[in-house]
Write a protein that holds these residues in place. Structure first.
Motif, PDB file in Angstrom:
ATOM      1  N   ILE A   2       0.923  -1.209   0.018  1.00 47.53           N
ATOM      2  CA  ILE A   2      -0.020  -0.136  -0.006  1.00 47.53           C
ATOM      3  C   ILE A   2       0.946   1.192  -0.081  1.00 47.53           C
ATOM      4  O   ILE A   2       0.575   2.089  -0.791  1.00 47.53           O
ATOM      5  CB  ILE A   2      -1.082   0.052   1.254  1.00 47.53           C
ATOM      6  N   ARG A   3       1.893   1.313   0.938  1.00 43.90           N
ATOM      7  CA  ARG A   3       2.639   2.407   0.934  1.00 43.90           C
ATOM      8  C   ARG A   3       4.144   2.018   1.453  1.00 43.90           C
ATOM      9  O   ARG A   3       4.232   0.851   2.061  1.00 43.90           O
ATOM     10  CB  ARG A   3       2.023   3.257   2.108  1.00 43.90           C
ATOM     11  N   GLN A   4       5.026   2.976   1.075  1.00 43.21           N
ATOM     12  CA  GLN A   4       6.460   2.523   1.484  1.00 43.21           C
ATOM     13  C   GLN A   4       7.161   3.824   1.746  1.00 43.21           C
ATOM     14  O   GLN A   4       7.045   4.896   1.271  1.00 43.21           O
ATOM     15  CB  GLN A   4       7.285   1.571   0.542  1.00 43.21           C
ATOM     16  N   ASP A   5       7.936   3.929   2.970  1.00 45.38           N
ATOM     17  CA  ASP A   5       8.903   4.930   3.142  1.00 45.38           C
ATOM     18  C   ASP A   5      10.316   4.464   3.240  1.00 45.38           C
ATOM     19  O   ASP A   5      10.533   3.819   4.128  1.00 45.38           O
ATOM     20  CB  ASP A   5       8.620   5.513   4.528  1.00 45.38           C
ATOM     21  N   ALA A   6      11.197   4.739   2.148  1.00 45.41           N
ATOM     22  CA  ALA A   6      12.161   4.125   1.760  1.00 45.41           C
ATOM     23  C   ALA A   6      13.501   4.708   3.015  1.00 45.41           C
ATOM     24  O   ALA A   6      14.184   4.071   3.353  1.00 45.41           O
ATOM     25  CB  ALA A   6      12.877   4.332   0.517  1.00 45.41           C
ATOM     26  N   VAL A   7      13.111   5.964   3.345  1.00 50.97           N
ATOM     27  CA  VAL A   7      13.969   6.639   4.284  1.00 50.97           C
ATOM     28  C   VAL A   7      13.828   5.741   5.738  1.00 50.97           C
ATOM     29  O   VAL A   7      14.853   5.435   6.423  1.00 50.97           O
ATOM     30  CB  VAL A   7      13.916   8.104   4.769  1.00 50.97           C
ATOM     31  N   ARG A   8      12.803   5.585   6.120  1.00 49.89           N
ATOM     32  CA  ARG A   8      12.778   4.848   7.468  1.00 49.89           C
ATOM     33  C   ARG A   8      12.485   3.374   7.201  1.00 49.89           C
ATOM     34  O   ARG A   8      12.447   2.562   8.114  1.00 49.89           O
ATOM     35  CB  ARG A   8      11.426   5.360   8.200  1.00 49.89           C
ATOM     36  N   ARG A   9      12.538   2.799   6.146  1.00 45.50           N
ATOM     37  CA  ARG A   9      12.448   1.498   5.864  1.00 45.50           C
ATOM     38  C   ARG A   9      11.287   0.828   6.328  1.00 45.50           C
ATOM     39  O   ARG A   9      11.232  -0.132   6.876  1.00 45.50           O
ATOM     40  CB  ARG A   9      13.735   0.644   6.205  1.00 45.50           C
ATOM     41  N   LEU A  10       9.965   1.685   6.308  1.00 44.13           N
ATOM     42  CA  LEU A  10       8.882   1.028   6.384  1.00 44.13           C
ATOM     43  C   LEU A  10       7.904   0.693   5.391  1.00 44.13           C
ATOM     44  O   LEU A  10       7.677   1.524   4.175  1.00 44.13           O
ATOM     45  CB  LEU A  10       8.069   2.447   7.244  1.00 44.13           C
ATOM     46  N   TYR A  11       7.280  -0.441   5.386  1.00 40.99           N
ATOM     47  CA  TYR A  11       6.411  -1.082   4.212  1.00 40.99           C
ATOM     48  C   TYR A  11       5.051  -1.315   4.723  1.00 40.99           C
ATOM     49  O   TYR A  11       5.032  -2.122   5.862  1.00 40.99           O
ATOM     50  CB  TYR A  11       7.031  -2.133   3.591  1.00 40.99           C
TER      51      TYR A  11
END
Length: 78
Positions: A2-11
Motif C-alpha cells: 500500500i505504502r512505503q517509506d524508503a528513508v525509514r524502511r517502513l512498508y
C-alpha cells in the motif's frame, strides 16, 4: 504494498481478511458501490454487493464497470 517509506524502511502491505458484505442503499447506489468496491480492492478482499431492489440495475452497471477495470489492470477474473 500500500505504502512505503524508503528513508525509514517502513512498508505497509495489505493482507486480505475475508469477504466484504456491501449493502447498497437506493439513495446513492452508484457512488456507494464504487466506494465499497475500492475499499475491498485496496484491502485485497472479496466483495458481495447487495443492492436495494429499486437500484439494482444501476448498481449492477457500476459494479460491472469496476470489475472490467480491475480485470484490465490485472486482477483475477470475476
Amino acid at each position: 504494498m500500500i505504502r512505503q517509506d524508503a528513508v525509514r524502511r517502513l512498508y505497509e502491505i495489505a493482507w486480505p481478511m475475508g469477504v466484504v458484505a456491501a449493502l447498497v442503499p437506493s439513495t446513492n447506489p452508484t457512488s456507494t458501490a464504487f466506494f465499497k468496491c475500492l475499499i475491498a480492492v485496496k484491502a485485497r478482499n472479496a466483495i458481495v454487493v447487495a443492492p436495494h431492489p429499486a437500484a439494482a440495475r444501476c448498481t449492477f452497471d457500476s459494479v460491472e464497470t469496476m470489475r472490467l477495470a480491475a480485470e484490465a489492470a490485472g486482477a483475477p477474473k470475476d
